[in-house]
Design a protein around this motif. Structure first.
Motif, PDB file in Angstrom:
ATOM      1  N   UNK A 174       6.976   9.114   4.447  1.00  0.00           N
ATOM      2  CA  UNK A 174       7.996   8.751   3.473  1.00  0.00           C
ATOM      3  C   UNK A 174       7.747   9.618   2.241  1.00  0.00           C
ATOM      4  N   UNK A 175       8.551  10.650   2.082  1.00  0.00           N
ATOM      5  CA  UNK A 175       8.363  11.621   0.999  1.00  0.00           C
ATOM      6  C   UNK A 175       9.731  11.890   0.372  1.00  0.00           C
ATOM      7  N   UNK A 176      10.164  11.056  -0.571  1.00  0.00           N
ATOM      8  CA  UNK A 176      11.523  11.157  -1.101  1.00  0.00           C
ATOM      9  C   UNK A 176      11.894  12.540  -1.637  1.00  0.00           C
ATOM     10  N   UNK A 177      10.995  13.217  -2.338  1.00  0.00           N
ATOM     11  CA  UNK A 177      11.334  14.535  -2.881  1.00  0.00           C
ATOM     12  C   UNK A 177      11.590  15.535  -1.758  1.00  0.00           C
ATOM     13  N   UNK A 178      10.735  15.554  -0.753  1.00  0.00           N
ATOM     14  CA  UNK A 178      10.931  16.472   0.375  1.00  0.00           C
ATOM     15  C   UNK A 178      12.159  16.082   1.199  1.00  0.00           C
ATOM     16  N   UNK A 184       0.836  -1.207   0.000  1.00  0.00           N
ATOM     17  CA  UNK A 184       0.000   0.000   0.000  1.00  0.00           C
ATOM     18  C   UNK A 184       0.869   1.255   0.000  1.00  0.00           C
ATOM     19  N   UNK A 185       1.936   1.252   0.805  1.00  0.00           N
ATOM     20  CA  UNK A 185       2.839   2.397   0.855  1.00  0.00           C
ATOM     21  C   UNK A 185       3.558   2.573  -0.479  1.00  0.00           C
ATOM     22  N   UNK A 186       3.978   1.478  -1.094  1.00  0.00           N
ATOM     23  CA  UNK A 186       4.645   1.571  -2.400  1.00  0.00           C
ATOM     24  C   UNK A 186       3.713   2.139  -3.455  1.00  0.00           C
ATOM     25  N   UNK A 228       4.154   5.743  -5.525  1.00  0.00           N
ATOM     26  CA  UNK A 228       4.095   5.826  -6.988  1.00  0.00           C
ATOM     27  C   UNK A 228       2.996   6.771  -7.455  1.00  0.00           C
ATOM     28  N   UNK A 229       1.851   6.766  -6.778  1.00  0.00           N
ATOM     29  CA  UNK A 229       0.708   7.556  -7.226  1.00  0.00           C
ATOM     30  C   UNK A 229       0.767   9.021  -6.818  1.00  0.00           C
ATOM     31  N   UNK A 230       1.132   9.298  -5.560  1.00  0.00           N
ATOM     32  CA  UNK A 230       1.057  10.683  -5.083  1.00  0.00           C
ATOM     33  C   UNK A 230       2.379  11.238  -4.557  1.00  0.00           C
ATOM     34  N   UNK A 231       3.429  10.419  -4.566  1.00  0.00           N
ATOM     35  CA  UNK A 231       4.749  10.927  -4.208  1.00  0.00           C
ATOM     36  C   UNK A 231       5.119  10.825  -2.743  1.00  0.00           C
ATOM     37  N   UNK A 232       4.201  10.392  -1.886  1.00  0.00           N
ATOM     38  CA  UNK A 232       4.538  10.176  -0.484  1.00  0.00           C
ATOM     39  C   UNK A 232       3.666   9.066   0.087  1.00  0.00           C
ATOM     40  N   UNK A 233       4.107   8.538   1.201  1.00  0.00           N
ATOM     41  CA  UNK A 233       3.348   7.487   1.872  1.00  0.00           C
ATOM     42  C   UNK A 233       3.425   7.694   3.376  1.00  0.00           C
ATOM     43  N   UNK A 234       2.378   7.292   4.053  1.00  0.00           N
ATOM     44  CA  UNK A 234       2.361   7.277   5.514  1.00  0.00           C
ATOM     45  C   UNK A 234       2.575   5.838   5.950  1.00  0.00           C
ATOM     46  N   UNK A 235       3.607   5.635   6.753  1.00  0.00           N
ATOM     47  CA  UNK A 235       3.894   4.293   7.244  1.00  0.00           C
ATOM     48  C   UNK A 235       3.653   4.259   8.747  1.00  0.00           C
ATOM     49  N   UNK A 236       2.785   3.362   9.207  1.00  0.00           N
ATOM     50  CA  UNK A 236       2.502   3.317  10.643  1.00  0.00           C
ATOM     51  C   UNK A 236       3.740   2.925  11.441  1.00  0.00           C
ATOM     52  N   UNK A 237       3.885   3.534  12.587  1.00  0.00           N
ATOM     53  CA  UNK A 237       4.931   3.157  13.532  1.00  0.00           C
ATOM     54  C   UNK A 237       4.230   2.292  14.574  1.00  0.00           C
ATOM     55  N   UNK A 238       4.497   1.010  14.531  1.00  0.00           N
ATOM     56  CA  UNK A 238       3.819   0.040  15.389  1.00  0.00           C
ATOM     57  C   UNK A 238       4.707  -0.230  16.605  1.00  0.00           C
ATOM     58  N   UNK A 239       4.133  -0.060  17.792  1.00  0.00           N
ATOM     59  CA  UNK A 239       4.935  -0.172  19.013  1.00  0.00           C
ATOM     60  C   UNK A 239       5.594  -1.533  19.152  1.00  0.00           C
ATOM     61  N   UNK A 240       4.954  -2.603  18.712  1.00  0.00           N
ATOM     62  CA  UNK A 240       5.552  -3.938  18.838  1.00  0.00           C
ATOM     63  C   UNK A 240       6.686  -4.160  17.833  1.00  0.00           C
ATOM     64  N   UNK A 241       6.697  -3.400  16.728  1.00  0.00           N
ATOM     65  CA  UNK A 241       7.726  -3.561  15.703  1.00  0.00           C
ATOM     66  C   UNK A 241       8.886  -2.579  15.880  1.00  0.00           C
ATOM     67  N   UNK A 242       8.597  -1.398  16.410  1.00  0.00           N
ATOM     68  CA  UNK A 242       9.620  -0.367  16.614  1.00  0.00           C
ATOM     69  C   UNK A 242       9.473   0.217  18.021  1.00  0.00           C
TER      70      UNK A 242
END
Length: 160
Positions: A69-73, A5-7, A11-25
């Motif tokens: 995640x906004x590579x251009x910015x 979904x993030x990928x 590709x579509x709008x140039x940025x993605x929101x990636x959840x920060x999950x407490x159990x993973x990070x």
């Protein structure tokens, strides 16, 4: 599924929101939660922007967080950090030290110390989030047409 979904979003709008999950990070989540701890809880819930909406409260709890995640910015930001770092180095060579009164860097985060980089917080409504992500913090988009709890301007804080 989240990565796909993030990928797609990148590709579509140039940025993605990636959840920060407490159990993973857990370290990052704990560091973010630490930003919400205040030295004086009696000061919470008194601001003009929250008086009518939330009522009294004396603590804040992190429920969820996302990484943008906004590579251009990110490329623009890294270029600006490098430029500020170079200017700060010029000042240091002439004997000018860091400005007094800067907040200490927030624990649990990496900062460009040579550029006096700091983490600042900005609150916004869910309705304004996509505009903020697309356009960034830009004074041309602030003021009465964009929401201004305290008048025209962009407000940031080093602590809550």
């Amino acid at each position: 599924a989240r990565d796909a979904k993030a990928s797609n979003s990148l590709a579509e709008i140039g940025f993605a929101l990636r959840p920060i999950v407490s159990s993973e990070q857990p370290d990052l989540f704990r560091a973010l939660a630490g930003l919400l701890v205040t030295q004086d809880p009696s000061q919470l819930g008194k601001g003009k922007d929250v008086q009518q909406r939330y009522g009294p409260y004396d603590n804040l709890k992190l429920r969820c967080a996302w990484r943008i995640d906004h590579p251009a910015r990110q490329a623009q930001y890294q270029a600006a950090v490098s430029g500020v770092g170079a200017e700060m180095e010029k000042l240091r060579r002439t004997g000018v030290q860091n400005p007094p009164g800067l907040p200490a860097p927030a624990r649990g985060f990496q900062f460009a110390q040579g550029a006096n980089e700091r983490l600042l917080l900005h609150g916004t409504s869910p309705e304004r989030l996509l505009d903020l992500l697309a356009n960034g913090l830009n004074e041309r988009f602030s003021g009465v047409n964009a929401g201004s709890a305290f008048g025209d301007g962009i407000y940031l804080a080093e602590d809550v």
